[in-house]
Motif scaffolding. Structure first.
Motif, PDB file in Angstrom:
ATOM      1  N   ALA A  41       0.855  -1.186   0.000  1.00  0.00           N
ATOM      2  CA  ALA A  41       0.000   0.000   0.000  1.00  0.00           C
ATOM      3  C   ALA A  41       0.891   1.236   0.000  1.00  0.00           C
ATOM      4  N   CYS A  42       0.798   2.031  -1.067  1.00  0.00           N
ATOM      5  CA  CYS A  42       1.532   3.291  -1.158  1.00  0.00           C
ATOM      6  C   CYS A  42       0.582   4.429  -0.777  1.00  0.00           C
ATOM      7  N   GLY A  43       1.086   5.423  -0.064  1.00  0.00           N
ATOM      8  CA  GLY A  43       0.224   6.538   0.297  1.00  0.00           C
ATOM      9  C   GLY A  43       0.923   7.526   1.196  1.00  0.00           C
ATOM     10  N   SER A  44       0.226   8.605   1.506  1.00  0.00           N
ATOM     11  CA  SER A  44       0.785   9.625   2.393  1.00  0.00           C
ATOM     12  C   SER A  44       0.858   9.126   3.828  1.00  0.00           C
ATOM     13  N   PHE A  45      -0.211   8.453   4.286  1.00  0.00           N
ATOM     14  CA  PHE A  45      -0.307   7.990   5.675  1.00  0.00           C
ATOM     15  C   PHE A  45      -0.007   9.153   6.630  1.00  0.00           C
ATOM     16  N   SER A  46      -0.747  10.238   6.426  1.00  0.00           N
ATOM     17  CA  SER A  46      -0.477  11.466   7.177  1.00  0.00           C
ATOM     18  C   SER A  46      -1.739  11.967   7.881  1.00  0.00           C
ATOM     19  N   LEU A  76       3.336  -1.247   4.232  1.00  0.00           N
ATOM     20  CA  LEU A  76       2.969   0.151   4.018  1.00  0.00           C
ATOM     21  C   LEU A  76       4.206   0.860   3.492  1.00  0.00           C
ATOM     22  N   SER A  77       4.036   1.614   2.411  1.00  0.00           N
ATOM     23  CA  SER A  77       5.151   2.332   1.800  1.00  0.00           C
ATOM     24  C   SER A  77       4.815   3.816   1.741  1.00  0.00           C
ATOM     25  N   PRO A  78       5.169   4.571   2.783  1.00  0.00           N
ATOM     26  CA  PRO A  78       4.865   6.016   2.794  1.00  0.00           C
ATOM     27  C   PRO A  78       5.615   6.753   1.682  1.00  0.00           C
ATOM     28  N   VAL A  79       4.959   7.727   1.092  1.00  0.00           N
ATOM     29  CA  VAL A  79       5.555   8.461  -0.020  1.00  0.00           C
ATOM     30  C   VAL A  79       6.652   9.413   0.467  1.00  0.00           C
ATOM     31  N   SER A  80       7.438   9.855  -0.486  1.00  0.00           N
ATOM     32  CA  SER A  80       8.500  10.818  -0.219  1.00  0.00           C
ATOM     33  C   SER A  80       7.934  12.180   0.167  1.00  0.00           C
ATOM     34  N   ASP A  81       8.762  12.974   0.835  1.00  0.00           N
ATOM     35  CA  ASP A  81       8.378  14.348   1.142  1.00  0.00           C
ATOM     36  C   ASP A  81       8.199  15.172  -0.130  1.00  0.00           C
ATOM     37  N   GLN A  82       8.729  14.694  -1.244  1.00  0.00           N
ATOM     38  CA  GLN A  82       8.616  15.397  -2.517  1.00  0.00           C
ATOM     39  C   GLN A  82       7.369  14.977  -3.301  1.00  0.00           C
ATOM     40  N   TYR A  83       6.376  14.474  -2.582  1.00  0.00           N
ATOM     41  CA  TYR A  83       5.113  14.035  -3.165  1.00  0.00           C
ATOM     42  C   TYR A  83       4.296  15.217  -3.682  1.00  0.00           C
ATOM     43  N   LEU A  89       3.121  15.988   6.133  1.00  0.00           N
ATOM     44  CA  LEU A  89       4.029  15.922   7.281  1.00  0.00           C
ATOM     45  C   LEU A  89       5.327  15.250   6.862  1.00  0.00           C
ATOM     46  N   SER A  90       6.408  15.530   7.561  1.00  0.00           N
ATOM     47  CA  SER A  90       7.713  14.985   7.187  1.00  0.00           C
ATOM     48  C   SER A  90       7.700  13.459   7.206  1.00  0.00           C
ATOM     49  N   ALA A  91       8.497  12.882   6.318  1.00  0.00           N
ATOM     50  CA  ALA A  91       8.584  11.420   6.219  1.00  0.00           C
ATOM     51  C   ALA A  91       9.018  10.808   7.550  1.00  0.00           C
ATOM     52  N   HIS A  92       9.865  11.507   8.281  1.00  0.00           N
ATOM     53  CA  HIS A  92      10.331  11.005   9.582  1.00  0.00           C
ATOM     54  C   HIS A  92       9.150  10.681  10.489  1.00  0.00           C
ATOM     55  N   HIS A  93       8.229  11.613  10.636  1.00  0.00           N
ATOM     56  CA  HIS A  93       7.075  11.393  11.502  1.00  0.00           C
ATOM     57  C   HIS A  93       6.112  10.364  10.907  1.00  0.00           C
ATOM     58  N   ARG A  94       5.890  10.426   9.602  1.00  0.00           N
ATOM     59  CA  ARG A  94       4.934   9.509   8.990  1.00  0.00           C
ATOM     60  C   ARG A  94       5.405   8.059   9.077  1.00  0.00           C
ATOM     61  N   TYR A 253       0.113  18.371  13.434  1.00  0.00           N
ATOM     62  CA  TYR A 253      -1.125  18.707  12.719  1.00  0.00           C
ATOM     63  C   TYR A 253      -1.919  19.848  13.357  1.00  0.00           C
ATOM     64  N   LYS A 254      -1.268  20.645  14.163  1.00  0.00           N
ATOM     65  CA  LYS A 254      -1.988  21.792  14.730  1.00  0.00           C
ATOM     66  C   LYS A 254      -2.136  22.915  13.719  1.00  0.00           C
ATOM     67  N   ASP A 255      -1.239  22.931  12.739  1.00  0.00           N
ATOM     68  CA  ASP A 255      -1.290  23.977  11.716  1.00  0.00           C
ATOM     69  C   ASP A 255      -1.020  23.340  10.365  1.00  0.00           C
ATOM     70  N   ASP A 256      -1.996  22.557   9.881  1.00  0.00           N
ATOM     71  CA  ASP A 256      -1.856  21.862   8.613  1.00  0.00           C
ATOM     72  C   ASP A 256      -2.008  22.844   7.468  1.00  0.00           C
ATOM     73  N   GLY A 257      -1.440  22.480   6.310  1.00  0.00           N
ATOM     74  CA  GLY A 257      -1.554  23.314   5.126  1.00  0.00           C
ATOM     75  C   GLY A 257      -2.908  23.125   4.468  1.00  0.00           C
TER      76      GLY A 257
END
Length: 285
Positions: A41-46, A76-83, A89-94, A253-257
């Motif tokens: 499963a590829c995705g943001s997972f954010s 689970l395969s979280p996407v790159s930060d360059q998605y 959110l940063s890949a580190h946290h995801r 996620y207190k100040d999401d884009g």
């Protein structure tokens, strides 16, 4: 239903200190008459939600009841930060949240950080990476009599992804043929989604598209969870408890884009990669 084409010849770039996770990969098939299957499963997972995890369980039931496959792993395969998804959110946290969810709520799921910690990789390339790691490097999965069988790699996704695949100009024809023709996809329907038109437009690969109906409808999404968090609302029991604790501990996620769905992120990323591919082809000719 096995893939007859040889493994793709490709050089893969690994992130620093990368190791492919195999601690829950079944080493031996239980039923020698089955073909081993790996779900990806590829995705943001954010952030990762219970619906993301339930997708694997629904797929497991479907595969057991309707196919000749035996699942040997789920990733689970979280996407790159360059998605290119606003507010990602940063890949580190995801990756950390996905690991917490997989390790503390499941006995068979794993998180592969290969895609997350480098430049954006097309979905077709991600599936090739799994094929390479499991079949080329490890020789597939062992059978009870000591022989080995290549594992089938399949994409696991929600119906929003298959909708983008049926939309002209979003995915290249070559990538669609590679993903749906070589590997195949298990699609979990989303509440209120009409999949018939999308499936019809992808009819040439219909034999490799498995549509799984939700017997208990669940429309929890990462977008809704982020909205709840921005408004200071509780998200407990929408996400695994360790993930909720992690979000609270790090004040995430207190100040999401600006809001964007995973599907819209996929559209932007695939279009960008398509332009790059066309440019490189033009310059080479």
């Amino acid at each position: 239903m096995s893939s007859a084409s040889p493994p793709p010849t490709r050089e893969f770039t690994n992130p620093p200190n990368y190791q492919f996770p195999t601690h829950r990969l079944a080493r031996v098939l239980r039923n020698p008459d089955k073909q081993p299957l790996v779900l990806v499963a590829c995705g943001s997972f954010s952030p990762v939600t219970y619906l993301h995890l339930r997708m694997f369980e629904m797929a497991k039931d479907y595969v057991r009841q309707n196919t000749d496959f035996e699942i040997v792993a789920g990733y689970l395969s979280p996407v790159s930060d360059q998605y290119k998804k606003p507010g990602l959110l940063s890949a580190h946290h995801r990756v950390n949240m996905c690991n917490l969810a997989a390790e503390q709520t499941s006995q068979w799921l794993m998180v592969d950080p290969w895609e997350a910690f480098q430049s954006y990789q097309r979905t077709a390339v991600v599936l090739d990476h799994f094929d390479y790691e499991i079949n080329t490097k490890r020789g597939g999965i062992e059978t009870p009599d000591g022989a080995r069988k290549p594992a089938r790699i399949m994409l696991l996704a929600g119906s929003d992804l298959i909708a983008t695949m049926s939309e002209p100009g979003v995915w290249s024809e070559a990538d669609l043929d590679h993903i749906l023709g070589r590997y195949g996809v298990l699609i979990i329907e989303r509440a209120g989604a009409d999949m018939d038109q999308a499936i019809d437009s992808l009819s040439r690969w219909r034999h490799n598209i498995h549509l799984i109906h939700q017997l208990v409808q669940n429309d929890v999404s990462s977008t809704k969870v982020r909205l709840f968090l921005r408004r200071g609302l509780s998200v407990r029991y929408l996400l695994p408890a360790p993930v909720v604790d992690y979000i609270e501990e790090h004040g995430l996620y207190k100040d999401d884009g600006p809001n964007a769905t995973a599907a819209s992120g996929a559209i932007a990323a695939e279009k960008e990669k398509g332009k790059e591919k066309e440019a490189s082809t033009s310059s080479a000719s």
